[in-house]
Design a protein around this motif. Structure first.
Motif, PDB file in Angstrom:
ATOM      1  N   GLU A  22       0.482  -1.293  -0.017  1.00 14.03           N
ATOM      2  CA  GLU A  22      -0.529  -0.257   0.229  1.00 14.03           C
ATOM      3  C   GLU A  22       0.705   1.584   0.071  1.00 14.03           C
ATOM      4  O   GLU A  22       0.479   2.348  -1.065  1.00 14.03           O
ATOM      5  N   THR A  23       1.941   0.916   0.595  1.00  9.12           N
ATOM      6  CA  THR A  23       3.255   2.772   1.184  1.00  9.12           C
ATOM      7  C   THR A  23       3.702   2.016   0.197  1.00  9.12           C
ATOM      8  O   THR A  23       4.475   3.523  -0.219  1.00  9.12           O
ATOM      9  N   GLN A  24       4.545   1.159  -0.598  1.00  4.64           N
ATOM     10  CA  GLN A  24       5.878   1.181  -1.115  1.00  4.64           C
ATOM     11  C   GLN A  24       6.986   1.178  -0.012  1.00  4.64           C
ATOM     12  O   GLN A  24       8.164   1.120  -0.489  1.00  4.64           O
ATOM     13  N   GLU A  25       6.567   0.937   0.879  1.00  7.00           N
ATOM     14  CA  GLU A  25       7.666   1.392   2.157  1.00  7.00           C
ATOM     15  C   GLU A  25       7.915  -0.116   1.991  1.00  7.00           C
ATOM     16  O   GLU A  25       7.558  -0.904   2.346  1.00  7.00           O
ATOM     17  N   ALA A  26       9.899  -0.060   2.541  1.00  9.99           N
ATOM     18  CA  ALA A  26      10.276  -0.940   2.192  1.00  9.99           C
ATOM     19  C   ALA A  26      11.238  -0.979   3.708  1.00  9.99           C
ATOM     20  O   ALA A  26      11.805  -0.159   3.738  1.00  9.99           O
ATOM     21  N   ALA A  27      12.188  -2.397   3.850  1.00  3.26           N
ATOM     22  CA  ALA A  27      13.130  -2.983   4.711  1.00  3.26           C
ATOM     23  C   ALA A  27      13.712  -4.490   3.630  1.00  3.26           C
ATOM     24  O   ALA A  27      13.457  -4.821   2.937  1.00  3.26           O
ATOM     25  N   ARG A  45      12.659  -1.813  -8.760  1.00  3.53           N
ATOM     26  CA  ARG A  45      11.261  -1.443  -7.897  1.00  3.53           C
ATOM     27  C   ARG A  45      10.727  -0.311  -7.534  1.00  3.53           C
ATOM     28  O   ARG A  45       9.544  -0.440  -7.148  1.00  3.53           O
ATOM     29  N   GLU A  46      11.733   0.556  -7.091  1.00  2.37           N
ATOM     30  CA  GLU A  46      10.646   2.115  -6.762  1.00  2.37           C
ATOM     31  C   GLU A  46      10.411   2.179  -5.570  1.00  2.37           C
ATOM     32  O   GLU A  46       9.139   2.564  -5.073  1.00  2.37           O
ATOM     33  N   LEU A  47      11.224   1.288  -4.837  1.00  2.00           N
ATOM     34  CA  LEU A  47      10.275   1.087  -2.891  1.00  2.00           C
ATOM     35  C   LEU A  47      11.449   1.900  -2.576  1.00  2.00           C
ATOM     36  O   LEU A  47      12.184   2.547  -3.155  1.00  2.00           O
ATOM     37  N   LYS A  48      10.676   2.620  -1.590  1.00  2.00           N
ATOM     38  CA  LYS A  48      11.690   3.623  -0.589  1.00  2.00           C
ATOM     39  C   LYS A  48      12.182   2.610   1.058  1.00  2.00           C
ATOM     40  O   LYS A  48      11.198   2.278   1.657  1.00  2.00           O
TER      41      LYS A  48
END
Length: 210
Positions: A22-27, A45-48
């Motif tokens: 949903e937010t594209q926030e990643a670890a 993947r254009e993840l944050k």
């Protein structure tokens, strides 16, 4: 929670990129090496990327931590402080294992039993599971019944305990009294090799049979 496994180093360690759809926030969990490949995958993947998570301090799980952390300017969380000696002595550790040296670092936060971590709307719970190393943790996503296992439990096997700080009895206790209690339907991503479920391992893993 979405995830993508990226095997790294000659040890084929399962570094795992996890993110909130949903937010594209990643670890990224256990960036053990191949920093350029990991950075490229996150950017493709254009993840944050918001954090780096470590299950334990062995070189094949932490070797690219500093490079990835600096590139994305993100904090490092974990493992438990019981593994401080592994991370502080990372250069010596690399010599011990006969691999290229990588710089030591200090995590921004050591993790403790029952800490929780947030990646967008994804929540991970921390369990301290010593035995493979004194400070080993696992990361549990209860919503999706998925575990980042590190080197505690594998399909058909368990983590080695012949390295400094390892303890076989403690490892089996961690598995039986913490990990397996999560439930048979939990899947896990081990530090090496194929995924499995806790139910399959409880029934078939030779190390867990009384």
């Amino acid at each position: 929670m979405k995830y993508h496994i990226i095997p790294v180093t000659m040890a084929m360690q399962n570094c795992t990129l996890i993110w909130c759809e949903e937010t594209q926030e990643a670890a990224i969990v256990d960036p053990g090496g191949n920093a350029e490949q990991l950075i490229a995958e996150i950017e493709r993947r254009e993840l944050k990327l918001t954090q780096i998570l470590l299950t334990h301090g062995h070189y094949d799980h932490v070797g690219a931590t500093l490079e990835v952390s600096r590139h994305f300017n993100v904090p490092v969380y974990g493992p438990h402080k019981g593994d401080a000696f592994w991370i502080e002595g990372l250069e010596i550790q690399c010599q011990m294992f006969g691999v290229e040296p990588c710089p030591s670092f200090t995590p921004d936060r050591w993790l403790e039993e029952e800490n929780t971590l947030q990646i967008g709307k994804v929540e991970l719970s921390v369990l301290h599971c010593p035995g493979h190393t004194p400070g080993h943790i696992i990361l549990v996503n209860h919503a999706d019944k998925l575990i980042s296992m590190g080197d505690v439990l594998f399909k058909g096997s368990v983590g080695r305990t012949d390295f400094p700080g390892g303890n076989y009895d403690e490892l089996i206790q961690s598995i039986k009294e913490k990990v397996l209690l999560l439930g048979d339907d939990y899947q896990f991503i081990p530090g090496h090799g194929p995924m499995s479920t806790l139910g399959y391992e409880r029934k078939t893993n030779p190390f867990l049979q009384d």
